[in-house]
Design a protein around this motif. Structure first.
Motif, short mmCIF file in Angstrom:
data_model
loop_
_atom_site.label_atom_id
_atom_site.label_comp_id
_atom_site.label_asym_id
_atom_site.label_seq_id
_atom_site.Cartn_x
_atom_site.Cartn_y
_atom_site.Cartn_z
N HIS A 329 47.81 -24.36 -2.85
CA HIS A 329 47.96 -25.01 -4.15
C HIS A 329 46.74 -24.73 -5.01
CE1 HIS A 329 51.39 -27.18 -2.49
NE2 HIS A 329 50.64 -27.46 -1.46
N PRO A 330 46.53 -23.46 -5.41
CA PRO A 330 45.34 -23.11 -6.19
C PRO A 330 45.36 -23.80 -7.55
CG PRO A 330 46.89 -21.28 -6.17
CD PRO A 330 47.41 -22.29 -5.20
N ALA A 331 44.19 -24.28 -7.94
CA ALA A 331 44.07 -24.94 -9.24
C ALA A 331 42.61 -24.90 -9.65
CB ALA A 331 44.55 -26.39 -9.17
N THR A 332 42.38 -24.83 -10.93
CA THR A 332 41.05 -24.86 -11.48
C THR A 332 40.81 -26.21 -12.12
OG1 THR A 332 41.14 -22.49 -11.91
CG2 THR A 332 39.41 -23.75 -13.03
N ALA A 333 39.83 -26.95 -11.61
CA ALA A 333 39.52 -28.25 -12.18
C ALA A 333 38.97 -28.05 -13.59
CB ALA A 333 38.50 -28.98 -11.31
N PRO A 334 39.17 -29.03 -14.49
CA PRO A 334 38.68 -28.90 -15.87
C PRO A 334 37.19 -28.57 -15.90
CG PRO A 334 40.07 -30.84 -15.62
CD PRO A 334 39.85 -30.29 -14.25
N GLY A 335 36.85 -27.54 -16.70
CA GLY A 335 35.44 -27.19 -16.86
C GLY A 335 34.93 -26.19 -15.85
N HIS A 336 35.74 -25.80 -14.86
CA HIS A 336 35.30 -24.85 -13.84
C HIS A 336 35.88 -23.48 -14.14
CE1 HIS A 336 33.55 -28.09 -11.70
NE2 HIS A 336 34.68 -28.61 -11.26
N ARG A 337 35.05 -22.46 -13.98
CA ARG A 337 35.50 -21.10 -14.26
C ARG A 337 36.29 -20.51 -13.10
NH1 ARG A 337 30.22 -21.15 -15.92
NH2 ARG A 337 29.55 -20.10 -14.01
N THR A 338 36.02 -20.98 -11.90
CA THR A 338 36.61 -20.37 -10.70
C THR A 338 37.47 -21.38 -9.96
OG1 THR A 338 34.62 -19.01 -10.49
CG2 THR A 338 36.09 -19.10 -8.58
N ALA A 339 38.69 -21.00 -9.64
CA ALA A 339 39.55 -21.87 -8.85
C ALA A 339 38.97 -22.04 -7.46
CB ALA A 339 40.96 -21.28 -8.78
N LEU A 340 39.30 -23.16 -6.83
CA LEU A 340 38.74 -23.46 -5.52
C LEU A 340 39.13 -22.41 -4.50
CD1 LEU A 340 37.11 -25.35 -3.72
CD2 LEU A 340 39.18 -26.70 -3.36
N ASP A 341 40.35 -21.90 -4.56
CA ASP A 341 40.75 -20.89 -3.58
C ASP A 341 39.94 -19.61 -3.75
OD1 ASP A 341 42.16 -20.55 -6.05
OD2 ASP A 341 43.49 -19.13 -5.05
N GLN A 342 39.59 -19.25 -4.99
CA GLN A 342 38.75 -18.08 -5.21
C GLN A 342 37.33 -18.33 -4.73
OE1 GLN A 342 39.70 -14.93 -6.30
NE2 GLN A 342 37.64 -14.51 -5.52
N THR A 343 36.86 -19.57 -4.92
CA THR A 343 35.54 -19.93 -4.41
C THR A 343 35.49 -19.75 -2.90
OG1 THR A 343 35.13 -21.53 -6.18
CG2 THR A 343 33.90 -21.85 -4.15
N ILE A 344 36.56 -20.13 -2.22
CA ILE A 344 36.62 -19.97 -0.76
C ILE A 344 36.56 -18.49 -0.38
CG2 ILE A 344 38.13 -20.26 1.25
CD1 ILE A 344 39.10 -22.88 -0.05
N CYS A 345 37.29 -17.65 -1.08
CA CYS A 345 37.25 -16.21 -0.79
C CYS A 345 35.85 -15.65 -1.00
CB CYS A 345 38.26 -15.47 -1.68
SG CYS A 345 39.98 -15.79 -1.29
N ASN A 346 35.20 -16.08 -2.08
CA ASN A 346 33.84 -15.62 -2.35
C ASN A 346 32.88 -16.05 -1.24
OD1 ASN A 346 34.84 -14.64 -4.76
ND2 ASN A 346 34.04 -16.32 -6.01
N GLN A 347 33.06 -17.25 -0.74
CA GLN A 347 32.17 -17.73 0.31
C GLN A 347 32.40 -17.00 1.63
OE1 GLN A 347 32.51 -22.04 0.47
NE2 GLN A 347 30.91 -22.25 -1.08
N GLU A 348 33.63 -16.68 1.93
CA GLU A 348 33.90 -15.90 3.14
C GLU A 348 33.19 -14.55 3.09
OE1 GLU A 348 38.27 -17.40 4.68
OE2 GLU A 348 38.19 -16.02 2.99
#
Length: 520
Positions: A329-348
């Motif tokens: 359920h990818p979603a970008t919280a208001p004010g954030h440039r990167t969706a949480l799922d993309q953040t996870i991929c970047n961290q991996e």
């Protein structure tokens, strides 16, 4: 702690567990009530929590919990502050308000910001984010309260889910009113069996029964104040159909639970860590926890052992569900440039790059007991081909790691390890080292074995972790040999959580619909 002290501590905690389990069999704890609120749930958590803090050497600032200096400070606080408040007739402004019109149609989730971490652009609080994301994906509105955040706390804008309110002002108001209100000490002294129970407990904790009674009275005063204040909020702004509390067992959660249940709101608690045998929600208690109006009606447990109890969901560690849920359920919280799922991929990707080509990776997790000198010593005992992810507790993350001078910086990482979602590290490592962190349960749920340095960890997790995934080590343990016996695990080769977010949603919604029979 020395091994001798550890042994004594484990024996004392086991004896305390037995005392707390036996009290309801000799005393009618259902009669321990003030102003209609049940006291037994708070009694169990206050005493068990105090005993743990004493035995692990927890400190409030520089003062060790349980010491004479700590007792003197608590005694002065209890006696002096209310007297000064009455002497100067301190007046309080009207209670702070939580501005929201969404409570009547929503599920309210309440927790603390300190259970979260900075993850990229976000402040992620897994035990809150998992139920909130899952419920919203199912079309259910949610509202969140953080008890330790102010209304203008910058963290609020970085949360995964909105709307969220910081209610620290209300918590402060509750405590101020408890100081100025009537004290419960006299009523507690008159309750059948309570004084004798504290005599037995005092012998184990080496604290006078009169002090324990005063300590408990302060928690009761705070609980009663919380009950009244949260009740006013619900009466003014409506009450939610379901209340979800993360890691309760405190005066605020007891008062909040009672205020919600008094208005017909279903209350469920999401556990954080492992239950001790004396826990109110543990299996084998004489009275089912839902029988008490200051306890939750249902529990989501980190255990994976089903009890056949419709008010108990054995979901396993809730936070382990977050990466898969965020991807689904990818979603970008208001004010954030990167969706949480993309953040996870970047961290991996960042984890893979940082570890380099070393043969093994291990996780070392600390706790919040102000004791981390053991970590650097452990790193020095590990083989040279091992990369160490050192995950600091949020309470100590910004403090320098003691004893780290001389460690090869290419062989360990603190910053990244402390700022990524835990399952991403667990999917990479061959083993987990800790004193007694609850990460032991999260690791076991993903098939990662734990090697613990403190005997208390065995007492805490032994009944919840398969024997092949837990080992107690000491100064003589051959750590390189232990690691050599473990198979290398490749990223993505880890066991995934056995349960799905849909189970959590169905469980919470069934409570809201009052489909679960009441237990007495």
């Amino acid at each position: 702690m020395t091994p001798h002290m550890d042994k004594l501590s484990n024996q004392r905690l086991s004896r305390l567990d037995k005392v707390l389990l036996d009290i309801p069999r000799s005393t009618d704890v259902t009669a321990w009530r003030i102003d209609g609120l049940d006291l037994w749930p708070l009694f169990v958590t206050v005493i068990a929590g105090l005993a743990l803090h004493i035995d692990i050497g927890y400190r409030r600032g520089r003062i060790r919990v349980g010491s004479k200096a700590w007792q003197a400070a608590i005694h002065a606080d209890y006696r002096v502050r209310p007297s000064l408040a009455r002497l100067f007739k301190r007046r309080h402004a009207a209670s702070p308000r939580i501005i929201t019109n969404q409570l009547p149609d929503a599920i309210l989730l309440v927790g603390t910001r300190h259970h979260g971490r900075g993850i990229g652009d976000y402040h992620v609080i897994p035990p809150l984010d998992v139920p909130s994301l899952a419920l919203r994906a199912a079309g259910q509105d949610t509202v969140q309260w953080l008890i330790d955040a102010g209304s203008d706390d910058p963290v609020l804008a970085r949360l995964v889910q909105q709307p969220t309110s910081g209610i620290a002002a209300i918590m402060n108001d509750i405590q101020a009113k408890a100081l100025n209100g009537p004290q419960s000490l006299g009523q507690l002294n008159d309750m059948p069996g309570m004084r004798q129970s504290l005599v037995e407990i005092g012998v184990l904790l080496q604290l006078k029964p009169a002090f324990l009674m005063m300590w408990f009275a302060r928690q009761v005063d705070l609980m009663l104040s919380a009950f009244r204040s949260f009740g006013e909020v619900f009466d003014q702004q409506g009450h939610p159909k379901t209340l979800v509390i993360v890691a309760g067992g405190y005066w605020w959660s007891a008062g909040l639970s009672a205020a919600a249940r008094a208005r017909g709101t279903a209350v469920v608690e999401i556990e954080h860590g492992a239950e001790r045998p004396c826990a109110l929600t543990a299996q084998g208690q004489l009275h089912h926890f839902s029988r008490f109006n200051t306890a939750p009606e249902a529990l989501v447990s980190w255990s994976v052992q089903d009890r056949g109890d419709p008010r108990f969901l054995a979901l396993g560690p809730v936070g382990n569900l977050l990466p898969a849920l965020a991807r689904a359920h990818p979603a970008t919280a208001p004010g954030h440039r990167t969706a949480l799922d993309q953040t996870i991929c970047n961290q991996e990707a960042a984890l893979a790059k940082r570890a380099g080509s070393l043969q093994r990776e291990v996780l070392i997790s600390s706790d919040d007991a102000n004791a981390d000198a053991w970590i650097a010593d452990l790193v020095r005992r590990l083989p040279d081909d091992t990369f160490c992810w050192i995950r600091r507790h949020p309470a100590e993350r910004d403090r320098p790691l003691r004893g780290a001078d001389g460690l090869d910086p290419s062989g360990y990482d603190i910053e990244l390890a402390s700022g990524v979602l835990l399952p991403l590290i667990l999917s990479r490592v061959d083993a987990h080292f800790t004193r007694f962190s609850a990460v032991t349960l999260e690791a076991a749920a993903m098939g990662v074995p734990t090697l613990a340095t403190q005997p208390y960890a065995a007492a805490l997790f032994g009944a919840h972790v398969p024997p092949e995934l837990f080992k107690l080590m000491d100064a003589e343990t051959d750590i390189p040999g232990e690691l050599a016996r473990l198979p290398h695990r490749q990223t993505g080769d880890r066991r995934q959580p056995d349960h799905a977010p849909d189970e959590l949603v169905a469980f919470i919604q069934s409570l809201a619909a009052k489909n679960v029979p009441s237990k007495a």
